[in-house]
Structure formats: structure tokens, C-alpha cells
Scaffold this motif. Structure first.
Motif, PDB file in Angstrom:
ATOM      1  N   LEU A 144      -4.559   3.085   6.768  1.00  0.00           N
ATOM      2  CA  LEU A 144      -5.992   2.788   6.735  1.00  0.00           C
ATOM      3  C   LEU A 144      -6.313   1.781   5.636  1.00  0.00           C
ATOM      4  N   TYR A 145      -5.635   1.932   4.525  1.00  0.00           N
ATOM      5  CA  TYR A 145      -5.873   1.014   3.405  1.00  0.00           C
ATOM      6  C   TYR A 145      -5.475  -0.410   3.806  1.00  0.00           C
ATOM      7  N   TYR A 165      -3.372   7.608  14.854  1.00  0.00           N
ATOM      8  CA  TYR A 165      -2.341   8.086  13.923  1.00  0.00           C
ATOM      9  C   TYR A 165      -2.193   9.616  14.037  1.00  0.00           C
ATOM     10  N   SER A 221       0.825  -1.192   0.000  1.00  0.00           N
ATOM     11  CA  SER A 221       0.000   0.000   0.000  1.00  0.00           C
ATOM     12  C   SER A 221       0.871   1.257   0.000  1.00  0.00           C
ATOM     13  N   LEU A 246      -7.578   6.418  12.967  1.00  0.00           N
ATOM     14  CA  LEU A 246      -7.238   7.766  12.506  1.00  0.00           C
ATOM     15  C   LEU A 246      -6.861   8.637  13.693  1.00  0.00           C
ATOM     16  N   GLN A 290      -8.087  -1.806   6.075  1.00  0.00           N
ATOM     17  CA  GLN A 290      -9.292  -2.137   5.316  1.00  0.00           C
ATOM     18  C   GLN A 290      -9.111  -3.479   4.598  1.00  0.00           C
ATOM     19  N   ALA A 300       0.193  12.558   5.960  1.00  0.00           N
ATOM     20  CA  ALA A 300      -1.182  12.157   5.664  1.00  0.00           C
ATOM     21  C   ALA A 300      -1.204  10.972   4.698  1.00  0.00           C
ATOM     22  N   GLU A 301      -0.277  10.977   3.753  1.00  0.00           N
ATOM     23  CA  GLU A 301      -0.246   9.890   2.749  1.00  0.00           C
ATOM     24  C   GLU A 301       0.101   8.560   3.417  1.00  0.00           C
ATOM     25  N   GLU A 341      -2.917   7.342   5.081  1.00  0.00           N
ATOM     26  CA  GLU A 341      -3.831   6.753   4.093  1.00  0.00           C
ATOM     27  C   GLU A 341      -3.454   5.289   3.834  1.00  0.00           C
ATOM     28  N   SER A 342      -2.153   5.025   3.764  1.00  0.00           N
ATOM     29  CA  SER A 342      -1.669   3.655   3.536  1.00  0.00           C
ATOM     30  C   SER A 342      -2.018   2.743   4.706  1.00  0.00           C
ATOM     31  N   ARG A 402     -12.227   2.694  11.850  1.00  0.00           N
ATOM     32  CA  ARG A 402     -11.421   3.593  11.012  1.00  0.00           C
ATOM     33  C   ARG A 402     -11.117   4.879  11.788  1.00  0.00           C
ATOM     34  N   VAL A 452       0.815   4.101  -2.715  1.00  0.00           N
ATOM     35  CA  VAL A 452       0.496   5.484  -2.363  1.00  0.00           C
ATOM     36  C   VAL A 452       1.704   6.397  -2.610  1.00  0.00           C
TER      37      VAL A 452
END
Ligand code: HEM
Length: 147
Positions: free
Chosen positions: A111-112, A134, A21, A131, A115, A104-105, A108-109, A127, A25
Motif C-alpha cells: 500500500l505504501y 491482497y 518500502s 487491500l 501511495q 500484514a506487514e 502495508e509495504s 486503497r 517496513v
């Protein structure tokens, strides 16, 4: 298919998904901002962005990120005890030229990865909880940029 992996197996699965991920990303991120990749000094000899992203040193950094998240999870009841460590970690990132927005990126990884790993167990509440965690880590690291 995950089946019922043992803990060791499942953590290596998570690392694998997280690395993939991050590579995905970051591939996008580095396209938008090629300067960012040059912050990883060992990437100067890479042929292509993809080569850099799959270099052992880059993947090692992904593991370093996970270890910090792991430490935060283990200290959920006592996050302030990590503040000094995270402040210093932030300072190190400031020194190598990282911009706090790039964090932030990475989030995002994370969370991905969750998921992908958790499937239906990945709820809106879960989630949000990750968040929040993090964001606390990043906020503490961001103190390293404070004057
Ligand atoms: C070290 C960049 C996000 C944890 C480093 C280094 C670079 C770097 C260039 C030094 C070389 C290396 O060890 O690979 C970045 C960039 C980021 C980012 C560009 C965002 C886009 C994060 C995040 C965490 C983290 C979110 C943790 C939550 C670490 C750790 C080290 C490190 C633990 C090792 C520090 C040490 O040697 O004491 N990072 N980083 N990084 N990074 Fe990051």
C-alpha cells in the motif's frame, strides 16, 4: 519526479519503491521480531540487519512477492484458478516457519508503494480495492496452515 515513464520504466520504479518500502517496513519488523529474519536462511552470514535487507537474495524475494501480486491482478476475473498455487505457496511458507500475521506487514509495504507511486490517484476506494486483492491472496495462502 515521475514524468511520463514508459511501462518498463514505471514498473522498475514501482519495484524500486516497493523494495525500499519492504526494506523499511521489514527493518522495523525484524527489530521487533529478530527471529523472522533468520527464516531467510541466506541471511545467516550478514553483518547487520541492514546488510541482510539489501542482500540480492532478500530483494529477489521482494520481486517474487510482486510477481504473485501481478499474477493475481492478471487473474482478477478468475482468482479461484490461483487457489492451488497459493495454497502450495502457503505450505512452503509454513514449512520455513513464517507466521501468517507477518503477511500484514508485506501488505502495508504494498500500500505504501502504491501511495508513493500514485500520489493523488491513490484514493480511499483504490486503497480498499488493493487491500481486498491482497487479502484474497493472503487468505488463499493461509489455507496452507489449515489442518
Ligand atoms: C519464498 C519468507 C511473504 C511469495 C520464501 C522463502 C522465505 C520466505 C524464507 C524461501 C526463500 C526465498 O525464496 O527467498 C517470507 C516471509 C514473508 C513472506 C518471512 C512475510 C513476512 C510472502 C508473500 C508472498 C511471498 C506475501 C506473495 C504474495 C514468495 C514466493 C517464494 C517465496 C513466490 C518462492 C517460492 C518457491 O520457491 O517456490 N518466502 N515470505 N512471500 N515467497 Fe515469501
Amino acid at each position: 519526479q515521475l514524468g511520463e515513464p514508459g511501462q518498463e520504466q514505471s514498473s522498475s520504479w514501482c519495484r524500486h519503491v516497493f523494495q525500499n518500502s519492504v526494506v523499511f517496513v521489514c527493518g522495523r519488523l525484524f527489530e521487533l521480531d529478530p527471529e523472522l529474519l533468520t527464516l531467510f536462511h541466506y541471511t545467516t552470514n550478514c553483518g547487520s540487519t541492514q546488510d541482510c535487507l539489501s542482500s540480492p537474495e532478500f530483494l529477489e524475494h521482494v520481486t517474487k512477492v510482486m510477481l504473485v501480486i501481478d499474477a493475481a491482478v492478471s487473474h482478477l476475473d478468475d482468482l479461484p484458478s490461483l487457489e492451488d498455487f497459493l495454497l502450495n505457496l502457503g505450505r512452503k511458507h509454513q514449512a520455513v516457519g513464517v507466521n501468517t500475521q507477518s503477511f500484514a506487514e508485506v501488505g502495508e509495504s504494498l500500500l505504501y508503494m502504491l501511495q508513493c507511486s500514485l500520489g493523488q490517484a491513490y484514493t480511499a476506494l483504490l486503497r480498499q480495492a488493493w487491500l481486498n486483492l491482497y487479502s484474497i491472496v493472503v487468505a488463499a495462502m493461509s489455507q496452507g496452515w489449515a489442518k
